[in-house]
Design an enzyme around this catalytic site. Structure first.
Site, PDB file in Angstrom:
ATOM      1  N   THR A  51      12.007  -4.548   5.217  1.00 24.53           N
ATOM      2  CA  THR A  51      11.264  -3.964   6.346  1.00 24.53           C
ATOM      3  C   THR A  51       9.825  -4.483   6.315  1.00 24.53           C
ATOM      4  O   THR A  51       9.405  -5.141   5.350  1.00 24.53           O
ATOM      5  CB  THR A  51      11.213  -2.411   6.255  1.00 24.53           C
ATOM      6  OG1 THR A  51      10.686  -2.057   4.969  1.00 24.53           O
ATOM      7  CG2 THR A  51      12.565  -1.769   6.428  1.00 24.53           C
ATOM      8  N   TYR A 235      -8.260   5.549   1.898  1.00 25.83           N
ATOM      9  CA  TYR A 235      -7.458   4.371   1.540  1.00 25.83           C
ATOM     10  C   TYR A 235      -8.246   3.447   0.594  1.00 25.83           C
ATOM     11  O   TYR A 235      -8.064   3.513  -0.617  1.00 25.83           O
ATOM     12  CB  TYR A 235      -6.963   3.608   2.795  1.00 25.83           C
ATOM     13  CG  TYR A 235      -5.837   2.673   2.434  1.00 25.83           C
ATOM     14  CD1 TYR A 235      -4.523   2.965   2.763  1.00 25.83           C
ATOM     15  CD2 TYR A 235      -6.074   1.508   1.687  1.00 25.83           C
ATOM     16  CE1 TYR A 235      -3.479   2.133   2.381  1.00 25.83           C
ATOM     17  CE2 TYR A 235      -5.042   0.677   1.299  1.00 25.83           C
ATOM     18  CZ  TYR A 235      -3.756   0.980   1.650  1.00 25.83           C
ATOM     19  OH  TYR A 235      -2.738   0.158   1.255  1.00 25.83           O
ATOM     20  N   LYS A 244      -4.650  -0.856  -5.468  1.00 25.55           N
ATOM     21  CA  LYS A 244      -4.745  -2.187  -4.854  1.00 25.55           C
ATOM     22  C   LYS A 244      -5.773  -3.067  -5.585  1.00 25.55           C
ATOM     23  O   LYS A 244      -5.609  -4.278  -5.668  1.00 25.55           O
ATOM     24  CB  LYS A 244      -5.078  -2.064  -3.370  1.00 25.55           C
ATOM     25  CG  LYS A 244      -3.957  -1.436  -2.546  1.00 25.55           C
ATOM     26  CD  LYS A 244      -2.727  -2.318  -2.547  1.00 25.55           C
ATOM     27  CE  LYS A 244      -1.637  -1.849  -1.619  1.00 25.55           C
ATOM     28  NZ  LYS A 244      -0.444  -2.696  -1.702  1.00 25.55           N
TER      29      LYS A 244
END
Ligand code: NAD
Length: 392
Positions: A51, A235, A244
């Site tokens: 996906t 985030y 990240k």
């Protein structure tokens, strides 16, 4: 059965086989319509291939570069009574199209964090592909079992240091309200890094290297999002941002060990099954859509990844930032674009949602992830949920 979407909050619990196949074909057609890519990869492993950005990476490799691909993902197969997850149908449709085009395409459905799945991938690469020259790491998962200790880690989406109050869109009720998210504990931060940081990417590269299945000129890439002021508190500078950051460390380590030339690529915010679960994202992305469509700079996964290949991975003049990351998010982060989004942010509410934001576009793209609302598909027709796929 007649398959209609069953949406619960930020997920849709079923998927439409024909709609998913049509989505895959649409992305393939996009790539086929682009100029051919020079010097692209020929043998590609995509981890997280079913996906979102991983699927787009697989399609770009196969149909833009004529590459053989092995895909790894974790998807639910269908039964007589229940549809499969969207990624299952996507991967089945991709394999069928790739084979028609004469490209090798096989897939492994299982937990990529485990040693067994890594070993299986290595066996298949050895037997069928020889060596790979590109490894795309595009996993997005809320939890991970550490293969060494067996301990299960769960990631959290929380700010760091202090609580944060922001607007959030309830996609069921179409209400915009304030939510306060409490800061993560040290343990939660560490667990999020464990799940979404670079450790598993490194383990993949180490295993592939030790097995001798990485080509000499092999590249590897992992994906990140950085964003700007609106999304930083939840985030970029939050738990997921910490995870990240760990990708940057891992990229450096993989390159220094001489396993492959490793890069982190910064992509734009887009509706995927993972991003729709992040509290601030549905509203932020609806505003991004509004502004970027008006500016004529709107892109989906496939457009982003095509540019990543042509303007990042396979060019002598890639767009790199100070941390050596490849950047494809430059249009979203244009100062003027962000200024417009920031101006709309305080104004948007449940009443003007469809006027000030492109929530309509967001919603359509969300449903499309599961194969619904796709042009040319007859949703009143009877479809069997059973689709043949010979994933390992
Ligand atoms: P996605 O949810 O569409 O895809 C996740 C993939 O990972 C699927 O193929 C799924 O099957 C696979 N997966 C999940 N758990 C697995 C497991 N245990 N074993 C094997 N496969 C597993 O997500 P996405 O949004 O395309 O995200 C991919 C990467 O891109 C992530 O690193 C994400 O942070 C990054 N990214 C996303 C965005 C965005 O806005 N969506 C922006 C920038 C970067």
């Amino acid at each position: 059965m007649i398959i209609q979407p069953k949406v619960r909050g930020f997920i849709c619990t079923n998927a439409h086989p024909e709609g998913c196949a049509a989505n895959v074909r649409e992305q393939i057609d996009y790539i086929k319509a682009q100029p051919t890519m020079a010097g692209g990869p020929k043998k590609v492993l995509v981890v997280g291939a079913s996906t979102g950005y991983g699927l787009a990476s697989r399609i770009s490799a196969a149909f833009g570069c004529n590459a053989d691909t092995l895909g790894v993902f974790f998807e639910k197969p269908p039964t007589e009574k229940r549809t499969a997850s969207a990624g299952y149908y996507n991967a089945a449709a991709f394999e069928a199209e790739a084979r028609k085009a004469g490209c090798y395409a096989k897939s492994i459905n299982g937990d990529a964090f485990s040693r067994q799945i890594k070993a299986k991938a290595i066996d298949m690469i050895r037997a069928d592909m020889g060596k790979v020259d590109l490894v795309v790491y595009s996993l997005a998962s809320p939890r991970r079992t550490d293969p060494q200790t067996g301990e299960l880690y769960s990631s959290v989406l929380k700010p760091i240091g202090k609580s944060y109050t922001t607007k959030s869109l309830n996609t069921d009720k179409l209400e915009v309200s304030e939510v306060t998210v409490e800061p993560a504990t040290e343990q939660e931060i560490a667990a999020t890094v464990k799940v979404m940081g670079g450790e598993d990417w490194e383990l993949w590269m180490q295993a592939l290297n030790e097995a001798g299945v990485l080509a000499e000129n092999c590249k590897t890439v992992s994906y990140t999002y950085i964003g700007d002021k609106l999304t930083w508190p939840l985030y970029g500078r939050a738990t997921i941002g910490k995870a990240k950051e760990d990708l940057d460390r891992a990229a450096k380590a993989i390159s220094e060990r001489g396993q492959a030339s490793a890069r982190v690529a910064v992509l734009k915010a887009l509706v995927t099954q993972s991003s729709s679960a992040i509290p601030i994202m549905p509203l932020y992305i609806s505003l991004v859509y509004k502004v970027m469509k008006e500016e004529g700079t709107h892109e989906g996964c496939i457009e982003q990844i095509y540019r990543l290949y042509t303007e990042g991975l396979y060019t002598d003049t890639p767009r790199l930032d100070d941390s050596n990351r490849l950047r494809v998010d430059e249009r979203e982060l244009r100062a003027e674009t962000q200024r417009k989004i920031e101006a709309l942010w305080p104004q948007v509410n449940g009443k003007n949602l469809f006027e000030l934001s492109d929530y309509k576009g967001y919603q359509a793209d969300f449903l499309k992830l599961f194969g619904f609302g796709v042009e040319g598909v007859d949703y009143q027709a009877d479809f069997s949920p059973l689709v043949k796929a010979d994933f390992s």
